[in-house]
Design an enzyme around this catalytic site. Structure first.
Site, short mmCIF file in Angstrom:
data_model
loop_
_atom_site.label_atom_id
_atom_site.label_comp_id
_atom_site.label_asym_id
_atom_site.label_seq_id
_atom_site.Cartn_x
_atom_site.Cartn_y
_atom_site.Cartn_z
N ASN A 44 0.76 -1.24 0.00
CA ASN A 44 0.00 0.00 0.00
C ASN A 44 0.79 1.28 0.00
O ASN A 44 1.93 1.38 0.36
CB ASN A 44 -1.10 -0.02 1.06
CG ASN A 44 -0.57 -0.02 2.46
OD1 ASN A 44 0.21 0.84 2.80
ND2 ASN A 44 -0.99 -0.98 3.26
N CYS A 45 0.09 2.28 -0.52
CA CYS A 45 0.62 3.63 -0.64
C CYS A 45 -0.25 4.55 0.20
O CYS A 45 -0.72 5.57 -0.27
CB CYS A 45 0.59 4.10 -2.08
SG CYS A 45 1.30 2.93 -3.22
N VAL A 46 -0.55 4.13 1.40
CA VAL A 46 -1.34 4.99 2.27
C VAL A 46 -0.34 5.82 3.06
O VAL A 46 0.87 5.59 2.98
CB VAL A 46 -2.27 4.12 3.17
CG1 VAL A 46 -1.54 3.55 4.34
CG2 VAL A 46 -3.51 4.88 3.59
#
Lengths: 78, 349, 426
Positions: free
Chosen positions: C241-243
């Site tokens: 993820n790219c949170v």
């Protein structure tokens, strides 16, 4: 934002996916949406079906705005 | 370095004038430290000096605040104080309110630093914790030594302008302002310790007490929605392509106001989302999925609403401080009222 | 299930003709790694750089961090279902290059990627300023979608970590730690008098680019399920993820899940650590309701008396956290929650998007909105071109003197919600 608008005297309907947050935060008229990345759409449907879905949600929102309430109310989309 | 000039505020009891029967005494000035001031002076050592003490009866202060307060402030001002220390008041209610009132007034009206100390359940704590640094004390004067130990270093930081740490580090009552700190143990270890204590029924302190949310009474229904001017607002970050207002993808510091005149449909390449908290591809392909301009135009044509308000307001509700979004709404709602908007549809992702 | 972790401490990393570990130094042949990564046709180029603690180096935009490990005994391999063939892991022996990490960077994949500073004010906020980092700078092929780009970068990091982990296969570990969880009934027999506790890990699953994978399964498609806690030590859960960088769990943190380790530390003494439950944080309300129902149901079914619940991310997952808190508490089970806060830059705003009265025991990993000024660095691995658009940055936040202002939200691992770090807030 929803409370500030209501506090200023304008009825507001909150269309949102996560209705529990809306309830916690204190919106009064709430209409459940489809999903977080596409609250008023569904990419799995055709464009025509999607628009019909969006119309239903908006019609529910207009109904909510036209309904007198005394407490926080979630208006389910029929 | 010059010594910090302190004025100390205490009540009749700590000045050893008397108990409840002497609570009616009006403000009076004594040179130098009195009573608990001696312990305070010792804690400051060479860095500060208690130049004088203001004594006032608790009943007198609370029953004649409008006369007592200016008189007390004059005494503090005349002494050329850099710092006012009030109390500590422990669990004495009227004394706590007096300490909070004097400390806040010293800050606001004299522009000097002020600090006090109270037990967390003192009514004065609830009233003043957001305005004044209040050292958290025990519920009786038996906690004096402990209170002084925390009070002196925090007071010194206040005067010197050094950064103030979190409430748990400095020993003051939480002010509703969250301050970061580095703990001795990592979060996972603290969580396990808290769980063990909770399981055993032992005391533990949550690091984040749940807030109380305020409520607003619902507005009455719109009488005739088919005649009403309806505005669209969103926290879903829909903006003209290229994000002209540079709304941040997270914790937005601004919102955009966009003209919808002659726009029947939000099309790909012209509108997109600036929101960084969800997969943007759906909204970028068709922004009506977040901000339903297309359907609102149909409603307008079909007479289901009177009209769609010309402007839409959009911000990014992703990690955006509640305070900011409140400020955005407070601002744009003025225009909505001026323009006679009768209802708002707010969409969120 | 019983797993031995054999630790080989690494205190330096150097380029060399042959990749190997000698006297605590990790020697890396960059060409080998490049060849390995370039086997993926979605990657057009890769550079390898090294970053050591204390150096004037900034790595950004950071996508993931992975620890080099190798399975030397027991079924399955590292990252089962994603790189290794799918097979239940978590037993036997695994060797760890402790102190080393693979970091992936390059062209930004999503809005929300991070910064790792190896020195200066930012270094104390990221755990990866203390590791010897082998950094991959990855360029995708033109025309790749964001989702394909994410997959390619994710796999490149995992494969490079496996390549380095392989160097530890024949080494003699300096220390060996053993972790064991028995099947529920046997565990009850052994620790019958101790309170039964569990760990509920909420996995980020808000959608493409906000995803986590469990044995190769996209976590938004799972129903809450049970793991032996040792499974995560062999890479059962990986980050996709790219949170926001501060509170997403990089793969490294999954491998070293601190709650698992801290629970093991007191297991058999203060309680019986029975099981780990994983659940998700989906974007449909029905999913949130179902997953929290199931989570509470599993806690009840396992007979747990206390649980720690960790969140990943913020915003609408705050609701998943509160639903879990409420439903678990309603079963009469005591819960401690671990989260971080978004209280605004001045700390005066509401910290979480949702709240519930049952959440009376919360550990905070700090306010992610706190602003920090990062000094200019001699060397930037990756690019500073994105520091204005990553979550926690803002337009024109790079000053003329080279310093950068960001919220600590932009720093990888700053407010870890599994409590990997020491930051908190009051």
């Amino acid at each position: 934002m929803v409370k500030e608008i209501e506090r200023a005297g304008i009825p507001v309907v909150h269309i949102c996916t996560v209705t529990p947050i809306s309830l916690t935060v204190g919106a009064n008229r709430i209409v459940p949406a489809v999903a977080i990345p596409h609250p008023l759409g569904n990419p799995a449907l055709t464009m025509a079906e999607e628009k019909a879905l969006r119309r239903k949600i908006i019609l529910t929102a207009l109904k909510a705005l036209s309904t007198d309430i005394t407490e926080q109310t979630v208006f389910d989309v029929e | 370095m010059q010594k910090i000039r302190i004025v100390h505020y205490i009540n009749q009891f700590f000045a050893q004038i008397g108990g409840e029967e002497m609570a009616h005494v009006p403000p009076q000035w004594r040179e130098g430290p009195v009573g608990p001031g001696l312990a305070l002076a010792a804690a400051f050592g060479q860095t500060a000096e208690i130049v004088g003490t203001v004594i006032c009866g608790d009943s007198y202060f609370n029953e004649h605040t409008s006369e007592a307060l200016p008189e007390i402030l004059d005494m503090i001002k005349a002494a050329g104080a850099d710092l006012l220390i009030a109390g500590p008041a422990f669990n004495a209610g009227r004394y706590g309110v007096a300490c909070g009132t004097v400390a806040k007034a010293a800050q606001d009206e004299l522009g000097i630093k002020a600090i006090t100390g109270m037990y967390v359940e003192n009514p004065g704590a609830d009233m003043f914790a957001q305005d004044v640094y209040i050292i958290s004390t025990r519920n009786s004067a038996a906690g004096m030594r402990d209170a002084v130990k925390k009070l002196a270093p925090l007071a010194q930081k206040l005067v010197s302008g050094e950064p103030i740490g979190a409430s748990s580090e400095e020993g003051y009552l939480p002010r509703g302002i969250r301050v970061n700190l580095f703990e001795k143990d990592r979060g996972a270890k603290r969580a396990v310790e808290m769980l063990v204590r909770k399981l055993r029924g032992q005391d533990f302190t949550t690091e984040y007490p749940m807030p109380d949310f305020d409520r607003v009474a619902p507005q009455p229904a719109v009488k005739n929605i088919s005649r009403a001017k309806v505005a669209l607002v969103t926290s879903g970050g829909i903006v003209p392509f290229g994000n002209p207002d540079r709304i941040e993808s997270s914790n937005a510091s601004r919102y955009g106001r966009y003209d919808l005149e002659n726009i029947m449909d939000l099309t790909e390449g012209k509108w997109a989302t600036a929101h960084g908290g969800y997969d943007p591809s759906y909204a970028n392909r068709d922004a009506d999925r977040v901000l339903p301009v297309d359907v609102m135009r149909e409603m307008e044509i079909e007479g289901k609403i009177g009209s769609l308000f010309r402007y839409t307001y959009s911000t990014v509700g992703n990690g955006t401080a509640v305070k900011s979004s409140k400020a955005f709404a407070d601002e744009f709602v003025k225009e909505l009222i001026k323009e006679n908007v009768q209802a708002v549809i707010l969409t969120s992702t | 299930m019983r797993l031995e972790l054999g630790f080989i401490p690494i205190h330096d990393v150097q380029f060399a003709d042959t990749s190997r570990v000698e006297d605590g130094v990790l020697y890396v042949n960059a060409e080998d790694i490049k060849a390995l990564v370039l086997k993926d046709e979605h990657i057009s180029s890769v550079e390898v750089e090294l970053a050591r603690p204390g150096e004037s180096v900034r790595i950004t935009p950071v996508k993931d961090v992975v620890e080099p490990r190798v399975k030397v005994d027991g079924p399955g391999g590292m990252f089962p279902g994603t790189v290794s063939r799918v097979k239940t892991v978590g037993q036997g022996r695994t060797h760890v290059l402790k102190g080393a990490a693979v970091v992936t960077t390059g062209k930004i994949v999503g809005f929300q990627e991070g910064i790792i500073d190896m020195s200066g004010a930012g270094a104390q906020y990221t755990p990866f300023s203390k590791t010897q980092n082998v950094v991959l700078i990855l360029r995708p092929q033109d025309g790749l979608s964001a989702h394909e780009h994410e997959v390619a970068v994710r796999l490149a990091g995992l494969k490079a970590a496996m390549y380095l982990g392989e160097l530890a296969r024949e080494l003699v570990p300096e220390t060996i730690e053993t972790y064991e969880t028995l099947p529920l009934l046997e565990g009850l027999k052994q620790h019958g008098d101790l309170p039964r506790v569990g760990y509920v890990q909420m996995l980020q699953s808000q959608g493409l680019l906000h995803d986590t994978y469990v044995y190769g399964v996209d976590a938004k498609k799972i129903l809450p399920t049970i793991l032996y806690p040792t499974e995560v030590m062999d890479g059962a859960i990986i980050s996709g993820n790219c949170v926001s960088a501060c509170d997403k769990n990089p793969t490294y943190v999954h491998q070293n899940n601190p709650i698992v380790h801290e629970l093991y530390a007191r297991h058999g003494k203060d309680f019986n650590f029975c099981a780990m439950i994983i659940t998700n944080e989906n974007v449909y309300l029905a999913d949130k309701v179902r997953s929290s129902d199931w989570t509470a149901k599993l806690c009840e079914f396992l007979g747990l008396e206390g649980v720690i619940v960790s969140e990943e991310g913020f915003g609408n997952p705050d609701t998943d956290l509160m639903m879990n808190s409420r439903k678990i508490s309603e079963k009469g089970i005591k819960a401690v929650l671990l989260t971080d806060e978004y209280a605004g830059r001045d700390g005066s705003s509401q910290s979480l998007a949702d709240a519930h009265v049952s959440a009376d025991a919360v550990v905070s990993a700090g306010n992610a909105n706190q602003v920090i000024t990062l000094p200019g660095m001699d060397r930037v691995i990756g690019s500073e071109a994105y520091v204005g658009i990553i979550a926690g940055g803002w337009d024109k936040n790079k000053m003329e003197d080279g310093t950068i202002m960001v919220e600590i939200q932009a720093i990888t691992g700053a407010t870890s919600e599994v409590g990997f770090g020491y930051l908190s807030a009051r």
